[in-house]
Design a protein around this motif. Structure first.
Motif, mmCIF file in Angstrom:
data_model
loop_
_atom_site.group_PDB
_atom_site.id
_atom_site.type_symbol
_atom_site.label_atom_id
_atom_site.label_comp_id
_atom_site.label_asym_id
_atom_site.label_seq_id
_atom_site.Cartn_x
_atom_site.Cartn_y
_atom_site.Cartn_z
ATOM 1 N N LEU A 119 0.841 -1.204 0.000
ATOM 2 C CA LEU A 119 0.000 0.000 0.000
ATOM 3 C C LEU A 119 0.869 1.246 0.000
ATOM 4 O O LEU A 119 1.986 1.233 0.527
ATOM 5 C CB LEU A 119 -0.905 0.019 1.235
ATOM 6 C CG LEU A 119 -1.909 -1.125 1.359
ATOM 7 C CD1 LEU A 119 -2.631 -1.035 2.695
ATOM 8 C CD2 LEU A 119 -2.891 -1.110 0.196
ATOM 9 N N SER A 120 0.335 2.337 -0.537
ATOM 10 C CA SER A 120 1.097 3.576 -0.578
ATOM 11 C C SER A 120 1.187 4.213 0.808
ATOM 12 O O SER A 120 0.205 4.269 1.549
ATOM 13 C CB SER A 120 0.464 4.567 -1.551
ATOM 14 O OG SER A 120 1.284 5.715 -1.655
ATOM 15 N N GLU A 124 -0.308 11.121 -2.258
ATOM 16 C CA GLU A 124 0.354 11.428 -3.530
ATOM 17 C C GLU A 124 1.797 11.742 -3.225
ATOM 18 O O GLU A 124 2.068 12.447 -2.261
ATOM 19 C CB GLU A 124 -0.296 12.651 -4.205
ATOM 20 C CG GLU A 124 -1.671 12.406 -4.747
ATOM 21 C CD GLU A 124 -1.684 11.502 -5.972
ATOM 22 O OE1 GLU A 124 -0.715 11.542 -6.760
ATOM 23 O OE2 GLU A 124 -2.656 10.756 -6.126
ATOM 24 N N PRO A 125 2.757 11.308 -3.943
ATOM 25 C CA PRO A 125 2.693 10.325 -5.018
ATOM 26 C C PRO A 125 2.610 8.919 -4.436
ATOM 27 O O PRO A 125 2.845 8.706 -3.245
ATOM 28 C CB PRO A 125 4.027 10.523 -5.739
ATOM 29 C CG PRO A 125 4.970 10.914 -4.640
ATOM 30 C CD PRO A 125 4.128 11.742 -3.690
ATOM 31 N N PHE A 126 2.332 7.956 -5.292
ATOM 32 C CA PHE A 126 2.274 6.567 -4.854
ATOM 33 C C PHE A 126 3.687 6.075 -4.552
ATOM 34 O O PHE A 126 4.581 6.158 -5.391
ATOM 35 C CB PHE A 126 1.643 5.667 -5.927
ATOM 36 C CG PHE A 126 1.598 4.229 -5.488
ATOM 37 C CD1 PHE A 126 0.556 3.771 -4.708
ATOM 38 C CD2 PHE A 126 2.619 3.348 -5.819
ATOM 39 C CE1 PHE A 126 0.516 2.448 -4.259
ATOM 40 C CE2 PHE A 126 2.595 2.024 -5.384
ATOM 41 C CZ PHE A 126 1.542 1.582 -4.608
ATOM 42 N N VAL A 132 9.341 2.926 1.365
ATOM 43 C CA VAL A 132 9.542 3.939 2.405
ATOM 44 C C VAL A 132 10.336 3.354 3.572
ATOM 45 O O VAL A 132 11.288 3.968 4.062
ATOM 46 C CB VAL A 132 8.183 4.512 2.877
ATOM 47 C CG1 VAL A 132 8.339 5.378 4.119
ATOM 48 C CG2 VAL A 132 7.525 5.295 1.750
ATOM 49 N N ILE A 133 9.984 2.160 4.009
ATOM 50 C CA ILE A 133 10.687 1.533 5.132
ATOM 51 C C ILE A 133 12.126 1.200 4.731
ATOM 52 O O ILE A 133 13.060 1.388 5.519
ATOM 53 C CB ILE A 133 9.931 0.285 5.627
ATOM 54 C CG1 ILE A 133 8.565 0.701 6.190
ATOM 55 C CG2 ILE A 133 10.748 -0.453 6.698
ATOM 56 C CD1 ILE A 133 7.599 -0.457 6.408
ATOM 57 N N SER A 134 12.311 0.745 3.509
ATOM 58 C CA SER A 134 13.666 0.476 3.028
ATOM 59 C C SER A 134 14.508 1.750 3.049
ATOM 60 O O SER A 134 15.657 1.737 3.495
ATOM 61 C CB SER A 134 13.608 -0.099 1.614
ATOM 62 O OG SER A 134 14.902 -0.335 1.129
#
Length: 164
Positions: A119-120, A124-126, A132-134
């Motif tokens: 999930l995003s 915005e943006p996707f 993100v966690i990486s």
């Protein structure tokens, strides 16, 4: 290896599992409050870096858990601020706060579904949570490396802790 397993391995490497780089636990081991507050010019102190990492890890964990954020916007420079009291108790509290949020990240990842990671993280943006966690773990590793370099600069690093 699943995406979740990779992210868990990255977060554990940041917290306390020696891997390709020194984990936080080794990077701060034996560092006093006074030493953690040493600064050279405009560079950040170890303590300021710890405060910065705690802020961003906590902020993204709060979002990941879908809880309300306490502040809408904060300038990145403000996340390096520390109080003017450099007591051992305050330093230990700062360390504990970061260790706790990293441990909470590990727990949240262990409990989440693989689908959640797709999930995003943003409207915005996707960008999927996995990305993100990486990036968050890369950010952690970067600053942990800075801590080691700062300690080397002040002669406070023992190479037996993992880096020559």
């Amino acid at each position: 290896m699943t995406t979740k397993e990779v992210l868990l391995k990255q977060l554990s490497a940041c917290l306390d599992q020696p891997n390709w780089f020194v984990p936080l636990s080794a990077a701060i081991e034996g560092l006093s409050a006074k030493e953690a507050s040493f600064k050279s010019g405009t560079a950040n102190s170890v303590w300021q870096i710890i405060t910065h990492l705690t802020f961003w890890n906590d902020r993204y964990l709060t979002r990941f858990k879908e809880l309300p954020l306490s502040q809408i916007h904060i300038a990145n420079d403000e996340t390096f601020s520390t109080n003017e009291s450099f007591t051992e108790e305050d330093w230990q509290s700062a360390i504990k706060a970061l260790q706790n949020v990293l441990s909470e990240w590990i727990k949240a990842l262990e409990e989440c579904s693989e689908e959640k990671l797709l999930l995003s993280a943003y409207k915005e943006p996707f960008e999927p949570w996995s990305s993100v966690i990486s990036n968050l773990t890369i950010h952690n590793a970067y600053h942990i490396g800075q801590i080691v370099e700062i300690r080397k600069m002040y002669g406070l690093w023992d190479p037996k802790n993992g880096v020559h």
